[in-house]
Motif scaffolding. Structure first.
Motif, PDB file in Angstrom:
ATOM      1  N   UNK A  62     115.887 -83.795   7.394  1.00 23.57           N
ATOM      2  CA  UNK A  62     115.668 -84.310   8.653  1.00 23.57           C
ATOM      3  C   UNK A  62     115.601 -83.490   9.207  1.00 23.57           C
ATOM      4  N   UNK A 333     124.028-101.875  18.327  1.00 21.51           N
ATOM      5  CA  UNK A 333     125.053-100.230  18.216  1.00 21.51           C
ATOM      6  C   UNK A 333     126.003-100.472  17.982  1.00 21.51           C
TER       7      UNK A 333
ATOM      8  N   UNK B 123     128.074 -94.382  17.007  1.00 29.64           N
ATOM      9  CA  UNK B 123     126.696 -94.783  17.714  1.00 29.64           C
ATOM     10  C   UNK B 123     125.813 -94.513  17.947  1.00 29.64           C
ATOM     11  N   UNK B 126     124.099 -94.402  14.824  1.00 30.66           N
ATOM     12  CA  UNK B 126     123.307 -95.804  14.389  1.00 30.66           C
ATOM     13  C   UNK B 126     121.859 -95.304  15.153  1.00 30.66           C
ATOM     14  N   UNK B 127     121.783 -94.697  16.360  1.00 32.08           N
ATOM     15  CA  UNK B 127     120.542 -94.100  17.484  1.00 32.08           C
ATOM     16  C   UNK B 127     120.088 -93.585  17.016  1.00 32.08           C
ATOM     17  N   UNK B 128     120.473 -92.305  16.301  1.00 36.36           N
ATOM     18  CA  UNK B 128     119.951 -91.785  15.515  1.00 36.36           C
ATOM     19  C   UNK B 128     118.729 -91.451  14.413  1.00 36.36           C
ATOM     20  N   UNK B 130     117.733 -95.133  13.690  1.00 38.34           N
ATOM     21  CA  UNK B 130     116.444 -95.403  14.411  1.00 38.34           C
ATOM     22  C   UNK B 130     115.576 -94.590  15.057  1.00 38.34           C
ATOM     23  N   UNK B 131     115.888 -92.886  15.312  1.00 36.87           N
ATOM     24  CA  UNK B 131     114.700 -92.632  15.815  1.00 36.87           C
ATOM     25  C   UNK B 131     114.107 -91.590  15.301  1.00 36.87           C
ATOM     26  N   UNK B 132     114.862 -91.520  13.068  1.00 34.59           N
ATOM     27  CA  UNK B 132     114.104 -91.188  12.601  1.00 34.59           C
ATOM     28  C   UNK B 132     113.023 -92.212  12.363  1.00 34.59           C
TER      29      UNK B 132
END
Lengths: 334, 296
Positions: A62, A333, B123, B126-128, B130-132
Motif C-alpha cells: 500500500x 482510536x 493512534x 488506526x487512523x491510517x 481507516x484512511x486506506x
C-alpha cells in the motif's frame, strides 16, 4: 473435469506463495526477536513483533506503491515512454483540469456526473433501506422470510448480479424492455443511449445496495427502546412526528457512519459502471472507471497517476469534513 | 429482538397481526408492499435460473415464463463437462483459501496488539488503517500493475494472493479489535496468574472467545478474493490456465447472445453455494459488523 496440469499448476503456485510468506515471516520475527527483545530490551517489543507482518505487508503493497505512484504522477510515463520516463513537474496535474481526461470528456463534467451518481444512489439506498426497515420493524408473521428474500441482492456475488443485469438491459431480449412492450410503452435503448445507460447503472446499483442499508438500519431501529415512543405518544405525537422527533435523532449514531461508508463506496464503485457500460460509452464513466480507462485503455500512466491523486484528495477532503462536522471518529482510536 | 418475537408469539391470533394500533387495511398494505419489494429483489435472480434452463433453440426468446418450454439442463452439462468451468472454480478456490488463511492470521495478531497494548504510533496506525479504506481500487491498480511487470509477477498467483490478503487486512483489524475490546481483560489476567505466558493467554483464552469475529473476518477475506474481478484481470493477463471464475464468466458474457444459457448456468452454480453461506451467516455477520460501533 479439471485437467491435471491446471490442478497441479495452481496448487504449486499457491503452495509456493504460502511457503514464501511463511519463510519470510519466520525470518522477520527471528530478526525482530533478536534485535528488539534480546538486544535492545525494548518495552514495546511484543506489540511490534505482532504487528510486523501486517506492517511489512501494508508497507510493500500500500505505502510503497502509493509513494511510487506519487513519483509517477510527476513523469510522462506512457506506453511510448515506458523505459525512460521524463520528469515533467506538475504538468500532469495541470492537464487533469485543462485537457480531456478521456477522449472527449473533461474532468469537471466527469466529477459532476460522479457526484450526481453518488447522490442518486445513496439517497435511494437510505430511503429504500429505511422504508423497508420500518416496515419490518414490527411484530408480524413472516418477518424472517421477508428479510431473507430482501437480502438476496446483497448475497449474490456482485459480478454475477451486474453481468446478469447487463443482459437484462438488452434491447430485444431483456426482461425490462419485454415488460415495457407488454405495458404498451416504447422500449428503451439501455445500452446505447447515454441517459438511459446512466439510468441503467443507477437501477442496478440501487437494487444491489438497498439490502445492506436495510439490514444495518433495522439493527439500529431494534436497539431503540420502546419507552421513547410511549413517551411521545403520551405527549400526543402522531406517527410522522414520532419518526422525525424520535427515530431519526436516535438513529444518528447508526446513520452517520453508514452514510459516509455508502458515499465512499458508491463514489468508488467500479464494477457497476464498468460492467453495465463495458467500456463503451464515455458518457457513462464515473471518475474511477475513467481512471482505469486513462491507465489501461489509453496507457497514459503518469497522467492517470496524477488523476488518481486528485480523486483521492476529493475523497479525503470529504471524509475529513464529514468526520469533523459529525464527530464520527470520536472514541474510535481509544 | 427476542422481546419482539416473544410478543408476536403471545399474540398469534390473526395472521396479519402487527402492532397495537394498525388497522387490518394498514396491515394488508404493509404485507402488499413487502411482497412487492421481495418480487423486485428476487425477480432478476429467478430470470437467471430461467434462462439457464432454456434449450439452445429458444435461448433468445421474449417469453417471460419462469420455467421455459422444453426446460433442459443442457447448459449445465456443457459447462461442467465441455468447458473449463471447474478449472476456473478450482483456481478461485485455491487463491481464496490461501488468501483467507493468511489474512486472518495477519489480522488476528495485529488486532491483538492494537486492543491490548499501548505503544507509540498506535493512534496514527488506526487512523491510517481507516484512511486506506477510501483509496479507490482503480488507484492502486496502476502502480501495482507496473511494479508487478517489473518484478515479473504478472501471470502468476504470487502477487495476487499477497495483494488480496493485504487489501482485506485494515478492515479485518478494525472488526477484530472491536471484538477483542468487548472481551474483559480479567480472563487473560487470571490465566497469567495461573502461569500462562502472554501469548499463551492470547492463544488459549482470547482467540477461542473470538471465534464469531474470526469467522466473520475469514468470510470477509474469502469474499474479497472470491468476487474480485479487477485485480485478477490485471495480474493474470492472458494466462488461460490460471483464469478465475469472474474472468471466465466475463468471457462467456462477452459472447453474450450465443452463450447466455451457459453464462446463466455457471452463474447459478457459483451463486447458490455463496448465497446459502451468506444467508446462513448473515445474522452473525451483521452483529459482528455493528458490535464495535454500538460499543462506541
Amino acid at each position: 473435469m479439471i485437467p491435471n496440469e491446471v490442478l497441479v499448476k495452481s496448487l504449486t503456485e499457491v503452495g509456493t506463495t504460502v511457503l514464501y510468506v511463511l519463510i519470510g515471516t519466520a525470518i522477520l520475527e527471528a530478526v525482530l526477536y533478536l534485535v528488539l527483545m534480546r538486544w535492545l530490551k525494548y518495552r514495546y517489543a511484543l506489540p511490534f513483533m505482532l504487528l510486523a507482518p501486517a506492517i511489512v505487508g501494508l508497507a510493500t503493497l500500500t505505502i510503497y506503491p502509493l509513494l511510487w505512484e506519487l513519483r509517477l504522477s510527476f513523469t510522462n510515463m506512457s506506453l511510448r515512454a515506458f523505459k525512460d520516463p521524463q520528469f515533467i513537474g506538475l504538468t500532469n496535474y495541470v492537464r487533469v483540469f485543462t485537457e480531456p481526461v478521456l477522449k472527449q470528456t473533461y474532468f469537471f463534467p466527469l466529477l459532476g456526473r460522479t457526484v450526481l451518481w453518488t447522490l442518486i444512489n445513496v439517497m435511494f439506498h437510505v430511503i429504500g433501506g429505511m422504508v423497508l426497515a420500518l416496515l419490518l420493524n414490527r411484530p408480524m408473521r413472516g418477518k424472517g422470510i421477508y428479510r431473507m428474500f430482501l437480502i438476496i441482492p446483497w448475497a449474490v456475488p456482485q459480478v454475477i448480479a451486474v453481468l446478469a443485469w447487463r443482459g437484462e438491459f438488452h434491447y430485444e431480449f431483456g426482461f425490462i424492455n419485454i415488460i415495457l412492450r407488454q405495458l404498451g410503452m416504447t422500449p428503451v435503448q439501455w445500452l446505447s443511449d447515454p441517459t438511459a445507460n446512466f439510468l441503467a447503472m443507477c437501477i442496478t446499483n440501487i437494487w444491489l445496495g438497498i439490502p445492506f442499508m436495510m439490514v444495518i438500519l433495522l439493527g439500529g431501529l431494534q436497539s431503540i427502546a420502546g419507552d421513547y415512543y410511549e413517551a411521545a405518544e403520551i405527549d400526543g405525537a402522531n406517527g410522522w412526528q414520532k419518526f422525525w422527533m424520535v427515530t431519526v435523532p436516535l438513529m444518528r449514531p447508526v446513520t452517520t457512519p453508514v452514510i459516509i461508508l455508502g458515499t465512499v463506496w458508491t463514489f468508488n464503485n467500479f464494477n457497476i459502471p464498468f460492467f453495465i457500460n463495458q467500456n463503451e460509452l464515455e458518457s457513462s464513466d464515473i471518475l474511477v472507471t475513467g481512471l482505469f480507462r486513462a491507465a489501461f485503455q489509453y496507457n497514459r500512466y503518469g497522467f492517470s497517476a496524477a488523476f488518481a491523486f486528485v480523486i483521492f484528495g476529493i475523497l479525503l477532503a470529504y471524509s475529513i469534513f464529514y468526520l469533523k462536522t459529525t464527530g464520527g471518529l470520536k472514541g474510535a482510536t481509544e | 429482538m427476542t422481546q419482539a418475537t416473544a410478543v408476536s408469539k403471545k399474540r398469534k391470533r390473526s395472521f396479519f397481526y402487527s402492532g397495537r394500533e394498525d388497522s387490518p387495511f394498514k396491515r394488508l398494505m404493509i404485507h402488499a408492499a413487502l411482497w412487492f419489494a421481495c418480487l423486485i429483489a428476487i425477480y432478476p435472480i429467478l430470470r437467471i435460473i430461467s434462462v439457464s434452463l432454456r434449450p439452445g433453440n429458444t435461448l433468445l426468446s421474449t417469453d417471460l415464463a419462469l420455467i421455459p418450454d422444453g426446460a433442459t439442463l443442457e447448459s449445465y452439462r456443457i459447462m461442467l463437462f465441455d468447458k473449463p468451468f471447474l478449472s476456473w472454480l478450482w483456481n478461485s478456490l485455491m487463491i481464496t483459501v490461501a488468501t483467507a488463511v493468511i489474512g486472518v492470521i495477519l489480522a488476528a495478531t495485529s488486532a491483538y496488539a492494537f486492543s491490548r497494548h499501548k505503544f507509540p504510533g498506535r493512534a496514527v496506525g488506526l487512523v491510517f488503517l481507516l484512511t486506506t479504506q477510501i483509496i479507490p481500487a482503480a488507484m492502486m491498480i496502476v502502480p501495482i500493475y507496473i511494479l508487478a511487470i517489473q518484478l515479473e509477477l504478472v501471470g502468476t498467483y504470487r502477487g495476487l494472493v499477497i495483494a488480496y490478503a493485504v487489501t482485506a487486512v485494515p478492515f479485518s483489524i478494525w472488526i477484530l479489535k472491536g471484538y477483542y475490546d468487548t472481551i474483559p481483560i480479567d480472563l487473560e489476567e487470571a490465566a497469567r496468574i495461573d502461569g500462562c505466558s502472554e501469548l499463551e493467554a492470547f492463544w488459549r483464552i482470547l482467540l477461542p472467545l473470538s471465534t464469531p469475529a474470526l469467522a466473520i473476518v475469514f468470510l470477509f477475506n474469502f469474499t474479497t478474493a472470491w468476487n474480485d474481478y479487477l485485480l485478477a484481470r490485471v495480474m493474470l493477463g492472458s494466462q488461460e490456465n490460471l483464469l478465475t471464475w469472474p474472468l471466465g464468466l466475463q468471457r462467456l458474457q462477452g459472447q453474450f447472445l450465443t452463450q447466455w444459457g451457459q453464462f446463466s448456468a455457471s452463474s447459478v452454480m457459483v451463486a447458490i453455494p455463496v448465497m446459502l453461506l451468506f444467508l446462513y451467516t448473515s445474522k452473525w455477520l451483521i452483529s459482528g459488523l455493528t458490535l464495535g460501533s454500538v460499543k462506541g
